[in-house]
Design a protein around this motif. Structure first.
Motif, PDB file in Angstrom:
ATOM      1  N   ALA A 190       0.610  -1.465  -4.720  1.00 56.83           N
ATOM      2  CA  ALA A 190      -0.802  -1.844  -4.764  1.00 56.83           C
ATOM      3  C   ALA A 190      -1.608  -0.818  -5.565  1.00 56.83           C
ATOM      4  CB  ALA A 190      -1.358  -1.955  -3.347  1.00 56.83           C
ATOM      5  N   MET A 191      -2.770  -1.222  -6.031  1.00 53.48           N
ATOM      6  CA  MET A 191      -3.659  -0.293  -6.707  1.00 53.48           C
ATOM      7  C   MET A 191      -4.004   0.845  -5.745  1.00 53.48           C
ATOM      8  SD  MET A 191      -5.003   0.092  -9.688  1.00 53.48           S
ATOM      9  CE  MET A 191      -4.993  -1.568 -10.399  1.00 53.48           C
ATOM     10  N   ASP A 192      -3.912   2.091  -6.212  1.00 57.08           N
ATOM     11  CA  ASP A 192      -4.125   3.294  -5.399  1.00 57.08           C
ATOM     12  C   ASP A 192      -3.073   3.441  -4.302  1.00 57.08           C
ATOM     13  OD1 ASP A 192      -6.546   4.188  -6.713  1.00 57.08           O
ATOM     14  OD2 ASP A 192      -7.549   2.517  -5.714  1.00 57.08           O
ATOM     15  N   GLY A 193      -1.915   2.814  -4.509  1.00 56.15           N
ATOM     16  CA  GLY A 193      -0.856   2.887  -3.499  1.00 56.15           C
ATOM     17  C   GLY A 193      -0.127   4.219  -3.504  1.00 56.15           C
ATOM     18  N   ARG A 194       0.650   4.440  -2.443  1.00 54.81           N
ATOM     19  CA  ARG A 194       1.419   5.681  -2.290  1.00 54.81           C
ATOM     20  C   ARG A 194       2.905   5.351  -2.278  1.00 54.81           C
ATOM     21  NH1 ARG A 194      -2.370   4.102   1.298  1.00 54.81           N
ATOM     22  NH2 ARG A 194      -1.598   5.155   3.168  1.00 54.81           N
ATOM     23  N   TRP A 195       3.627   5.936  -3.203  1.00 48.01           N
ATOM     24  CA  TRP A 195       5.070   5.754  -3.310  1.00 48.01           C
ATOM     25  C   TRP A 195       5.716   7.051  -2.801  1.00 48.01           C
ATOM     26  CZ3 TRP A 195       7.702   5.319  -8.801  1.00 48.01           C
ATOM     27  CH2 TRP A 195       9.094   5.277  -8.648  1.00 48.01           C
ATOM     28  N   VAL A 196       6.371   6.966  -1.637  1.00 48.01           N
ATOM     29  CA  VAL A 196       6.943   8.140  -0.983  1.00 48.01           C
ATOM     30  C   VAL A 196       8.450   8.172  -1.246  1.00 48.01           C
ATOM     31  CG1 VAL A 196       7.281   9.368   1.183  1.00 48.01           C
ATOM     32  CG2 VAL A 196       5.173   8.067   0.801  1.00 48.01           C
ATOM     33  N   LEU A 197       8.897   9.177  -1.974  1.00 48.63           N
ATOM     34  CA  LEU A 197      10.311   9.322  -2.312  1.00 48.63           C
ATOM     35  C   LEU A 197      10.934  10.387  -1.417  1.00 48.63           C
ATOM     36  CD1 LEU A 197      12.575   8.533  -4.376  1.00 48.63           C
ATOM     37  CD2 LEU A 197      11.838  10.514  -5.724  1.00 48.63           C
ATOM     38  N   TYR A 198      11.948   9.994  -0.629  1.00 47.85           N
ATOM     39  CA  TYR A 198      12.606  10.965   0.251  1.00 47.85           C
ATOM     40  C   TYR A 198      14.123  10.945   0.094  1.00 47.85           C
ATOM     41  CZ  TYR A 198      13.686   7.107   3.505  1.00 47.85           C
ATOM     42  OH  TYR A 198      14.163   5.948   4.080  1.00 47.85           O
ATOM     43  N   GLY A 199      14.630  10.296  -0.951  1.00 44.45           N
ATOM     44  CA  GLY A 199      16.056  10.260  -1.241  1.00 44.45           C
ATOM     45  C   GLY A 199      16.278   9.681  -2.623  1.00 44.45           C
ATOM     46  N   ALA A 200      17.514   9.824  -3.115  1.00 44.62           N
ATOM     47  CA  ALA A 200      17.828   9.317  -4.453  1.00 44.62           C
ATOM     48  C   ALA A 200      19.215   8.695  -4.455  1.00 44.62           C
ATOM     49  CB  ALA A 200      17.733  10.444  -5.475  1.00 44.62           C
ATOM     50  N   MET A 201      19.435   7.766  -3.511  1.00 44.32           N
ATOM     51  CA  MET A 201      20.741   7.114  -3.416  1.00 44.32           C
ATOM     52  C   MET A 201      21.046   6.272  -4.652  1.00 44.32           C
ATOM     53  SD  MET A 201      20.423   5.902   0.549  1.00 44.32           S
ATOM     54  CE  MET A 201      21.709   4.674   0.334  1.00 44.32           C
ATOM     55  N   GLY A 202      20.013   5.824  -5.337  1.00 44.66           N
ATOM     56  CA  GLY A 202      20.201   5.009  -6.530  1.00 44.66           C
ATOM     57  C   GLY A 202      20.133   5.794  -7.817  1.00 44.66           C
ATOM     58  N   GLY A 203      20.182   7.109  -7.732  1.00 47.87           N
ATOM     59  CA  GLY A 203      20.157   7.945  -8.929  1.00 47.87           C
ATOM     60  C   GLY A 203      18.861   8.719  -9.081  1.00 47.87           C
ATOM     61  N   LYS A 204      18.962   9.842  -9.791  1.00 48.40           N
ATOM     62  CA  LYS A 204      17.800  10.706 -10.002  1.00 48.40           C
ATOM     63  C   LYS A 204      17.176  10.539 -11.387  1.00 48.40           C
ATOM     64  CE  LYS A 204      19.864  14.227  -6.989  1.00 48.40           C
ATOM     65  NZ  LYS A 204      20.376  15.615  -6.899  1.00 48.40           N
ATOM     66  N   SER A 205      17.895   9.921 -12.313  1.00 46.79           N
ATOM     67  CA  SER A 205      17.390   9.774 -13.681  1.00 46.79           C
ATOM     68  C   SER A 205      16.520   8.525 -13.808  1.00 46.79           C
ATOM     69  CB  SER A 205      18.554   9.682 -14.662  1.00 46.79           C
ATOM     70  OG  SER A 205      19.341  10.856 -14.604  1.00 46.79           O
ATOM     71  N   VAL A 206      15.497   8.626 -14.628  1.00 49.42           N
ATOM     72  CA  VAL A 206      14.576   7.511 -14.860  1.00 49.42           C
ATOM     73  C   VAL A 206      14.403   7.343 -16.369  1.00 49.42           C
ATOM     74  CG1 VAL A 206      12.199   6.725 -14.619  1.00 49.42           C
ATOM     75  CG2 VAL A 206      13.341   7.817 -12.688  1.00 49.42           C
ATOM     76  N   ASP A 229       0.833  -1.210   0.000  1.00 51.48           N
ATOM     77  CA  ASP A 229       0.000   0.000   0.000  1.00 51.48           C
ATOM     78  C   ASP A 229       0.864   1.254   0.000  1.00 51.48           C
ATOM     79  OD1 ASP A 229      -2.738  -1.244   0.372  1.00 51.48           O
ATOM     80  OD2 ASP A 229      -1.674  -2.066   2.107  1.00 51.48           O
ATOM     81  N   VAL A 230       2.020   1.167   0.660  1.00 53.64           N
ATOM     82  CA  VAL A 230       2.934   2.315   0.774  1.00 53.64           C
ATOM     83  C   VAL A 230       4.355   1.819   0.560  1.00 53.64           C
ATOM     84  CG1 VAL A 230       3.850   4.118   2.288  1.00 53.64           C
ATOM     85  CG2 VAL A 230       1.416   3.556   2.371  1.00 53.64           C
ATOM     86  N   ILE A 231       5.154   2.589  -0.157  1.00 51.66           N
ATOM     87  CA  ILE A 231       6.579   2.313  -0.308  1.00 51.66           C
ATOM     88  C   ILE A 231       7.348   3.536   0.188  1.00 51.66           C
ATOM     89  CG2 ILE A 231       8.476   1.830  -1.900  1.00 51.66           C
ATOM     90  CD1 ILE A 231       6.478   0.512  -3.769  1.00 51.66           C
ATOM     91  N   LEU A 232       8.224   3.335   1.175  1.00 50.83           N
ATOM     92  CA  LEU A 232       9.099   4.399   1.660  1.00 50.83           C
ATOM     93  C   LEU A 232      10.446   4.215   0.967  1.00 50.83           C
ATOM     94  CD1 LEU A 232       8.256   4.435   5.489  1.00 50.83           C
ATOM     95  CD2 LEU A 232       7.133   5.644   3.611  1.00 50.83           C
ATOM     96  N   ASP A 233      10.757   5.120   0.057  1.00 56.37           N
ATOM     97  CA  ASP A 233      11.872   4.908  -0.870  1.00 56.37           C
ATOM     98  C   ASP A 233      12.916   6.010  -0.757  1.00 56.37           C
ATOM     99  OD1 ASP A 233      13.490   4.154  -2.963  1.00 56.37           O
ATOM    100  OD2 ASP A 233      12.171   4.937  -4.520  1.00 56.37           O
ATOM    101  N   CYS A 234      14.131   5.621  -0.388  1.00 51.76           N
ATOM    102  CA  CYS A 234      15.258   6.559  -0.376  1.00 51.76           C
ATOM    103  C   CYS A 234      16.253   6.216  -1.481  1.00 51.76           C
ATOM    104  CB  CYS A 234      15.957   6.542   0.978  1.00 51.76           C
ATOM    105  SG  CYS A 234      16.606   4.927   1.438  1.00 51.76           S
ATOM    106  N   VAL A 235      15.882   5.278  -2.362  1.00 49.91           N
ATOM    107  CA  VAL A 235      16.787   4.795  -3.409  1.00 49.91           C
ATOM    108  C   VAL A 235      16.562   5.556  -4.712  1.00 49.91           C
ATOM    109  CG1 VAL A 235      17.551   2.793  -4.726  1.00 49.91           C
ATOM    110  CG2 VAL A 235      16.882   2.527  -2.324  1.00 49.91           C
TER     111      VAL A 235
END
Length: 514
Positions: free
Chosen positions: A373-389, A354-360
């Motif tokens: 999950a459907m209607d999930g929340r992806w929370v980005l608070y860091g970019a240790m794995g890079g900023k480009s997508v 339901d929620v992903i806390l992501d610093c990567v």
């Protein structure tokens, strides 16, 4: 309280929470609302135009001493000081006796105005004496020990040197720092990639624990000299002293040492913010915590258990996976050797997190969307794995009706941080006490002289939990870290639910206006 001060209090209350005083009729409400248009609330400080509102004579006199032009005497100094004060401050319900304060200030510094000298001479029956030339003493800047670096670069650039000691401003608490802790932001700032906010200390360090050495003018809380406290900082933690707005200071729970407490402010407030103010996690939700063995990760796992959510974690070694399970993770996955997205979907029977806390960030975005999950929340608070997508991020996220939420703490306003500290102190901090439902996970303790080695330890991703820096040695600081190694630092059983799930608390968090 006189009428002017009472009206200013009504303005401050209205700008803070948007509520009118009880019993106000429609006309009174409209009058107050129009009056409030002249004022603004910035970083917790009430302003009239661009002038700070001053409500007490004590504060006014303190500001006078700060702005009094020391090279001037008598009438000239008084006029210049009055102009400086009136251009910067808005006085409420008081007559500011600047003439009297000039005499007191000049007298207490061993100076006599020309008019006072003439009066004294006349009283003695003689001729007025010429004022003696006063030799101004060169102001000596007090210094303190701190970690310095002259140019951005690697850990080898760090050294222990001398820097000017800060002075407590109004409503600030001056702390003698005994311990601080490392954060990824420190490494980025050292490399020149994450500068301190404008006006903040350029010294590294986003948290500190120590004892109160002095109190600034206007401090309102029940603080006292010698009290053990910890604080959230925007910078300056790698130093002997730091001056902090009192709203960002917390008392150290009695069952914790200063070393343990230094591991709390930045990591735990970040985790608390992500869970309750950004993601708004509900009981029973599945939450995937990346870097589960980090400072924020270990804090998030424990807080999620306290909230009755189900934490899942990722980490890069078997030891780190075991540690995350020992502090409450329902499952943990090695992102280096297995597809964590498939494992999360298997664990949740295809539902996803339901929620992903992501610093990567960039390097794992596809797997994040895959297990969201459907209607999930992806929370980005860091970019240790890079900023480009690269790829169809928006299309895949849209198909999940997912929300991408981004958050940082350091750049937030003082008012936001103050509300965050208050909520954390009320709802989470009590669980660090006797029951020890929550406990900071400490990997190791370095001395200030070994700060470069501490940075290398974090850059090599060796730590499980927080890396603490001992700034000042003392009996009260000694802690046997073997007594709470990461693998056994907290209970493996679900924590007792706190007040997080009561409607009143959730409504407070959801409706709070920052």
């Amino acid at each position: 309280m006189n009428m002017a001060l009472e009206r200013i209090k009504e303005v401050s209350d209205y700008l803070t929470d948007g509520k009118y005083p009880e019993g106000y009729n429609r006309t009174q409400k409209l009058t107050l609302k129009r009056y409030c248009q002249k004022f603004t609330l910035k970083d917790g400080q009430l302003l009239y135009g661009d002038r700070k509102v001053v409500r007490s004579k004590d504060e006014a006199r303190s500001l006078f001493i700060e702005y009094h032009a020391s090279p001037y005497r008598g009438h000239t100094g008084m006029v210049k000081t009055r102009k400086a004060l009136c251009s910067r401050f808005y006085w409420v319900g008081m007559s500011v006796d600047i003439d009297k304060w000039v005499a007191e200030c000049d007298g207490c510094q061993g100076r006599t105005s020309s008019s006072a000298a003439a009066t004294a001479a006349a009283a003695a029956g003689g001729q007025p004496l010429k004022a003696k030339k006063v030799t101004r003493r060169k102001k000596v800047t007090e210094t303190m020990v701190a970690v310095c670096y002259d140019y951005p670069g690697g850990p080898e650039k760090l050294y222990v040197g001398k820097v000017p000691r800060p002075q407590p401003k109004a409503r600030e608490i001056f702390i003698k720092v005994h311990a601080t802790a490392l954060n990824r932001a420190d490494l980025l700032q050292r490399k020149g990639l994450y500068p301190a906010p404008p006006g903040e200390s350029q010294t590294l360090g986003l948290e500190a624990a120590g004892i109160i050495a002095a109190l600034g003018v206007g401090v309102r809380g029940q603080w006292f000299l010698g009290q053990q406290v910890m604080a959230l900082l925007s910078g300056g933690g790698y130093a002997e002293f730091v001056s902090v707005p009192e709203e960002l200071v917390m008392p150290i729970p009695p069952h914790l040492t200063i070393i343990q407490s230094a591991a709390i402010p930045e990591a735990w407030l970040t985790a608390f913010q992500l869970i309750h103010l950004v993601a708004k996690v509900q009981p029973g939700e599945m939450v995937l915590v990346h870097a589960g063995a980090s400072g924020v990760g270990t804090a998030a796992i424990q807080l999620l258990r306290l909230t009755q959510a189900i934490p899942l974690a990722t980490a890069g070694t078997a030891e780190k996976l075991e540690m995350t399970k020992s502090i409450g993770a329902a499952a943990a996955y090695n992102y280096k050797t297995e597809n964590f997205a498939e494992r999360v979907n298997d664990f949740t029977s295809g539902r996803g997190a339901d929620v992903i806390l992501d610093c990567v960030g960039g390097s794992c975005w596809q797997k994040n969307v895959q297990c969201l999950a459907m209607d999930g929340r992806w929370v980005l608070y860091g970019a240790m794995g890079g900023k480009s997508v690269e790829g169809d991020l928006l299309g895949k996220l849209l198909a999940k009706r997912g929300q991408l939420l981004c958050s940082l703490l350091r750049s937030r306003t003082l008012q936001y941080k103050a509300e965050l500290v208050r909520a954390f102190s009320e709802k989470a901090l009590p669980h660090f006490e006797a029951s020890m439902t929550l406990r900071p996970v400490i990997d190791c303790v370095f001395s200030l002289q070994n700060i470069a080695e501490a940075h290398r330890h974090m850059e090599d991703n060796k730590n499980m939990g927080k890396i603490v820096i001992e700034v000042m040695k003392g009996d009260c600081l000694q802690v046997d870290t073997s007594a709470f190694p990461p693998s056994t630092s907290t209970t493996t059983t679900p924590a007792t639910p706190a007040d997080f799930n009561t409607p009143s608390y959730m409504n407070l968090l959801l409706n709070q206006q920052f």
